[in-house]
Structure formats: C-alpha cells, structure tokens
Design a protein around this motif. Structure first.
Motif, PDB file in Angstrom:
ATOM      1  N   VAL A  32     -10.683  -3.312  -4.223  1.00  0.00           N
ATOM      2  CA  VAL A  32     -11.535  -2.895  -5.334  1.00  0.00           C
ATOM      3  C   VAL A  32     -12.290  -4.042  -5.987  1.00  0.00           C
ATOM      4  CG1 VAL A  32     -10.056  -0.902  -5.808  1.00  0.00           C
ATOM      5  CG2 VAL A  32      -9.657  -3.055  -7.036  1.00  0.00           C
ATOM      6  N   ALA A  33     -11.885  -5.314  -5.718  1.00  0.00           N
ATOM      7  CA  ALA A  33     -12.559  -6.435  -6.369  1.00  0.00           C
ATOM      8  C   ALA A  33     -12.362  -7.705  -5.555  1.00  0.00           C
ATOM      9  CB  ALA A  33     -12.020  -6.639  -7.788  1.00  0.00           C
ATOM     10  N   VAL A  34     -13.365  -8.585  -5.617  1.00  0.00           N
ATOM     11  CA  VAL A  34     -13.273  -9.883  -4.950  1.00  0.00           C
ATOM     12  C   VAL A  34     -13.757 -10.956  -5.911  1.00  0.00           C
ATOM     13  CG1 VAL A  34     -13.557  -8.941  -2.627  1.00  0.00           C
ATOM     14  CG2 VAL A  34     -15.584  -9.666  -3.922  1.00  0.00           C
ATOM     15  N   MET A  35     -13.270 -12.173  -5.673  1.00  0.00           N
ATOM     16  CA  MET A  35     -13.658 -13.301  -6.515  1.00  0.00           C
ATOM     17  C   MET A  35     -13.921 -14.525  -5.659  1.00  0.00           C
ATOM     18  SD  MET A  35     -11.940 -16.336  -7.467  1.00  0.00           S
ATOM     19  CE  MET A  35     -12.665 -17.708  -8.389  1.00  0.00           C
ATOM     20  N   ARG A  36     -14.969 -15.250  -6.017  1.00  0.00           N
ATOM     21  CA  ARG A  36     -15.248 -16.562  -5.454  1.00  0.00           C
ATOM     22  C   ARG A  36     -15.929 -17.378  -6.537  1.00  0.00           C
ATOM     23  NH1 ARG A  36     -17.375 -17.433   0.749  1.00  0.00           N
ATOM     24  NH2 ARG A  36     -17.105 -19.702   0.811  1.00  0.00           N
ATOM     25  N   ARG A  37     -15.634 -18.682  -6.576  1.00  0.00           N
ATOM     26  CA  ARG A  37     -16.219 -19.497  -7.650  1.00  0.00           C
ATOM     27  C   ARG A  37     -17.742 -19.464  -7.620  1.00  0.00           C
ATOM     28  NH1 ARG A  37     -12.279 -24.875  -7.636  1.00  0.00           N
ATOM     29  NH2 ARG A  37     -10.400 -23.800  -8.392  1.00  0.00           N
ATOM     30  N   ALA A  42     -19.669 -14.309  -3.835  1.00  0.00           N
ATOM     31  CA  ALA A  42     -18.778 -13.176  -4.125  1.00  0.00           C
ATOM     32  C   ALA A  42     -19.554 -11.870  -4.126  1.00  0.00           C
ATOM     33  CB  ALA A  42     -18.079 -13.392  -5.462  1.00  0.00           C
ATOM     34  N   GLU A  43     -20.728 -11.889  -4.739  1.00  0.00           N
ATOM     35  CA  GLU A  43     -21.563 -10.684  -4.782  1.00  0.00           C
ATOM     36  C   GLU A  43     -21.992 -10.281  -3.375  1.00  0.00           C
ATOM     37  OE1 GLU A  43     -25.518  -8.980  -7.111  1.00  0.00           O
ATOM     38  OE2 GLU A  43     -25.230 -11.150  -6.895  1.00  0.00           O
ATOM     39  N   ASP A  44     -22.344 -11.272  -2.559  1.00  0.00           N
ATOM     40  CA  ASP A  44     -22.758 -10.991  -1.186  1.00  0.00           C
ATOM     41  C   ASP A  44     -21.615 -10.364  -0.391  1.00  0.00           C
ATOM     42  OD1 ASP A  44     -24.531 -11.416   1.264  1.00  0.00           O
ATOM     43  OD2 ASP A  44     -22.751 -12.587   1.794  1.00  0.00           O
ATOM     44  N   TYR A  45     -20.415 -10.910  -0.550  1.00  0.00           N
ATOM     45  CA  TYR A  45     -19.254 -10.349   0.156  1.00  0.00           C
ATOM     46  C   TYR A  45     -19.019  -8.908  -0.286  1.00  0.00           C
ATOM     47  CZ  TYR A  45     -14.528  -9.973   2.080  1.00  0.00           C
ATOM     48  OH  TYR A  45     -13.427  -9.582   2.794  1.00  0.00           O
ATOM     49  N   ARG A  47     -21.089  -6.763  -1.509  1.00  0.00           N
ATOM     50  CA  ARG A  47     -22.143  -5.885  -1.002  1.00  0.00           C
ATOM     51  C   ARG A  47     -21.920  -5.562   0.469  1.00  0.00           C
ATOM     52  NH1 ARG A  47     -26.101  -7.056   2.033  1.00  0.00           N
ATOM     53  NH2 ARG A  47     -25.874  -9.304   1.668  1.00  0.00           N
ATOM     54  N   ARG A  48     -21.617  -6.591   1.280  1.00  0.00           N
ATOM     55  CA  ARG A  48     -21.474  -6.382   2.727  1.00  0.00           C
ATOM     56  C   ARG A  48     -20.234  -5.563   3.079  1.00  0.00           C
ATOM     57  NH1 ARG A  48     -20.088 -10.421   5.197  1.00  0.00           N
ATOM     58  NH2 ARG A  48     -19.903 -12.031   3.588  1.00  0.00           N
ATOM     59  N   GLY A  50     -18.687  -3.346   0.933  1.00  0.00           N
ATOM     60  CA  GLY A  50     -18.563  -2.122   0.155  1.00  0.00           C
ATOM     61  C   GLY A  50     -17.496  -2.190  -0.914  1.00  0.00           C
ATOM     62  N   VAL A  51     -17.384  -3.334  -1.578  1.00  0.00           N
ATOM     63  CA  VAL A  51     -16.396  -3.524  -2.640  1.00  0.00           C
ATOM     64  C   VAL A  51     -17.091  -3.348  -3.988  1.00  0.00           C
ATOM     65  CG1 VAL A  51     -14.712  -5.113  -3.650  1.00  0.00           C
ATOM     66  CG2 VAL A  51     -15.119  -5.121  -1.169  1.00  0.00           C
ATOM     67  N   ALA A  52     -16.463  -2.605  -4.875  1.00  0.00           N
ATOM     68  CA  ALA A  52     -17.135  -2.197  -6.115  1.00  0.00           C
ATOM     69  C   ALA A  52     -17.380  -3.343  -7.084  1.00  0.00           C
ATOM     70  CB  ALA A  52     -16.317  -1.100  -6.800  1.00  0.00           C
ATOM     71  N   LYS A  53     -16.439  -4.298  -7.166  1.00  0.00           N
ATOM     72  CA  LYS A  53     -16.544  -5.332  -8.204  1.00  0.00           C
ATOM     73  C   LYS A  53     -16.457  -6.720  -7.596  1.00  0.00           C
ATOM     74  CE  LYS A  53     -14.152  -2.475 -11.677  1.00  0.00           C
ATOM     75  NZ  LYS A  53     -13.050  -2.468 -12.685  1.00  0.00           N
ATOM     76  N   TRP A  54     -17.128  -7.665  -8.237  1.00  0.00           N
ATOM     77  CA  TRP A  54     -17.009  -9.068  -7.846  1.00  0.00           C
ATOM     78  C   TRP A  54     -16.974  -9.944  -9.094  1.00  0.00           C
ATOM     79  CZ3 TRP A  54     -20.850 -12.350  -9.470  1.00  0.00           C
ATOM     80  CH2 TRP A  54     -22.076 -11.759  -9.835  1.00  0.00           C
ATOM     81  N   TYR A  55     -16.304 -11.077  -8.966  1.00  0.00           N
ATOM     82  CA  TYR A  55     -16.137 -12.013 -10.087  1.00  0.00           C
ATOM     83  C   TYR A  55     -16.326 -13.443  -9.597  1.00  0.00           C
ATOM     84  CZ  TYR A  55     -13.763  -8.088 -12.414  1.00  0.00           C
ATOM     85  OH  TYR A  55     -13.447  -6.880 -12.981  1.00  0.00           O
TER      86      TYR A  55
END
Length: 326
Positions: A32-37, A42-45, A47-48, A50-55
């Motif tokens: 449901v969420a991914v994070m990268r500094r 993180a947003e690109d991951y 999007r590719r 299909g994950v709803a949230k990124w941080y």
C-alpha cells in the motif's frame, strides 16, 4: 481475515522483481505504500507498480495507519534504525538480508521487537524455496544416512573498482563487509536451515587482489551443534565463477549450489537422482507467503530474526580480525 498491508522502506533494485511484486501477489497481502529518500524515485516506483502511496521519509510511512507491516529493503547500515522505529510503532518487520552490519546490531533489533511484542523476519528467502525444502526432506528422511560433513566453495572473478565509486555492497560502513557478507550469508543461512545452528567457527579473511579495502577471500571451518563439520571457501578474485555445496553422509551425498536450481544425490549403491527445481518468478514470494500466513495466524515463517542473527554471528567471527587490522 484482515490482509497484511505492507509499506516498503527503500524501494530499490531488490524490490523491483524479487520482493515488491511478491508482496502484491501473496494471498492475504497488499502493498500500500513505498518510501525512498529521493521522492521522485519513490513516486516513479509507486506509479509503475500500482502502489497507492509514496513517501520520502521513513517515519511518515511507518506511521501511516493503512500500513500494518513494514519491509526494510535498504542497505544493512539502516536496518537497525528502521526496525527500531517500526517496532516502537507496534508494526511487524521484514528486513532484507543480511539482517544488519554485525551481530550486535542484530541483538538490538531482536530486543526492540521483543519488547514491543512484534515479530521480526529476515529475507533469507531460500528457506522458502521448494528446492531447499526438497533437500531438507532428503536429509531428514535419512536418504544419505548419517551426515558427516559439508563443504562449500564459491568463486567469482574480480570486479574492477579502480577509479569507480564502490557499490554499497563493498563499503563496510554500509554493508558490514564486502561481497562475502552479501553472498556467503545466503549459504551460511541455508546450511543453518538444513543442518541446524553453527557453533564453533574458525577461519581466515584476507584481501589478496589489493584493488579495494574489503575482504576478497574467506576460508572457514565450523562445527554445527549437531556434530556435523563444515568447511567453506569464498573467493571473489578468482579466474572463474563457481558455486557448489556438498553434504556428505554415510550412504551418499547431496550436491547443490546456493544460487542455482539443480539438486543431485549420489548413493553408495550407484543410484543417482538429479533434479532441476526452478525458482519462482518472484523469488521471495514463497517466504513472504509464509510470513503473511504467520501474521494472519495460519502458519509459521522459517526465517526469523533469531535464525538470521546466528548467520551474522558466524560472519562476525570470520571477519573480526580482518577489520581489526585495517
């Protein structure tokens, strides 16, 4: 039954195929969420995949109420920090291998998770693969008789590093050592799974190539608590690439590689059994399924913080004198 809703801290290369899709495809599991500094990455991951949230901050992901389990997929230098934060938030943790840079950090992680009452798992995913389940069944059934000893050899050609930025796997401050820590940890852990914990350890670690500061040859002799004896040699400045393990018993032997797909059993009476058991498309999925099942109360994971910390202890014993000398 409520699904396990994962958040990934550190959505780098290892998560692209090995683990990220597995978190999405395992039954009862969602990513449901991914994070990268780097927020753009993180947003690109997200999007590719299909994950709803990124941080771009780990704390934000950990405290997201939609996230009820955290997967730490950063280099080992950050495993302790993020595990402690997730444990404090009361969320189960799945951390990449090796568990940490050293055994002391592993113990801190275990203590924090125990105090918080949350489980800790480590991505020694070979414990979940059908190939190693088959090998374990052969051993446990007595197919090769009483087990006497195991020998492991892994060779790789030298990776040129002159004038280049070293990959994090060859920066001890990030990884805990060199390629030995990254690759041999898989072998040591799967031998722990197949033969039980290792007790006494002796060996040597050196740098023979002189092209970098990390160990490029490690040799070892170790005694399993069961009485089985093991030897290992891991050379990362060899003329060729090779990966072999042999478990020798009173009635035969089993041969396999840590990273390949073939299993061969030879018996004293001349019988030979050779199998190829392919890896799944997302190699961590079988282990992730076992973890999700345990978190949902219907199974048990074969890889835990307790088992993974044992592998760090063995590596510490083998590398201690080398890193004292540089």
């Amino acid at each position: 039954m409520e699904p396990i809703r994962w958040g990934i801290i550190g959505c780098g290369d290892v998560t692209e195929v090995k683990s990220g899709p597995a978190l999405q495809k395992a039954e009862g599991s969602e990513l449901v969420a991914v994070m990268r500094r780097n927020g753009a990455l993180a947003e690109d991951y997200a999007r590719r995949h299909g994950v709803a949230k990124w941080y771009h901050q780990a704390e934000a992901l950990i405290h997201d109420p939609d996230v009820n389990a955290v997967y730490v997929a950063t280099p080992p230098a950050f495993h302790r920090e993020y595990t402690l934060l997730a444990a404090k938030a009361g969320k189960p943790v799945y951390v990449e291998k090796p568990m940490a840079r050293n055994h002391e950090e592993c113990l801190d992680m275990l203590s924090a998770c125990e105090a918080a009452g949350v489980p800790l798992y480590v991505a020694y995913y070979r414990r979940g693969l059908p190939r190693f389940a088959h090998i374990k069944q052969l051993l446990d059934s007595g197919a090769i008789g009483d087990i006497r000893f195991v020998q492991s050899v892994q060779l790789q050609t030298l990776r040129p590093t002159a004038g280049q930025t070293l990959p994090w796997r060859m920066q001890p401050e990030l990884s805990g050592g060199g390629l030995f820590v990254d690759l041999a940890s898989h072998t040591l852990d799967i031998l722990d799974y197949l033969l039980g914990p290792i007790g006494e350890v002796q060996g040597f670690a050196v740098n023979q190539s002189g092209q970098h500061q990390v160990e490029d040859l490690v040799t070892s002799t170790y005694a399993f608590q069961s009485g089985v004896i093991g030897t290992g040699a891991w050379c990362f400045s060899s003329y060729t690439r090779s990966d072999s393990n042999e478990i020798i018993g009173s009635l035969g032997k089993i041969s396999f590689s840590t990273f390949g797909e073939d299993v061969r059993m030879e018996l004293a009476d001349g019988q030979i059994q050779a199998l190829t058991i392919p890896n799944p498309p997302h190699i961590q999925q079988p282990l992730i399924q076992r973890i999700v099942d345990e978190l949902r109360g219907v199974g048990r994971s074969p890889s835990t913080g307790v088992s993974a910390a044992r592998t760090n202890r063995v590596m510490d014993e083998l590398l201690r004198d080398f890193y004292k000398s540089i």
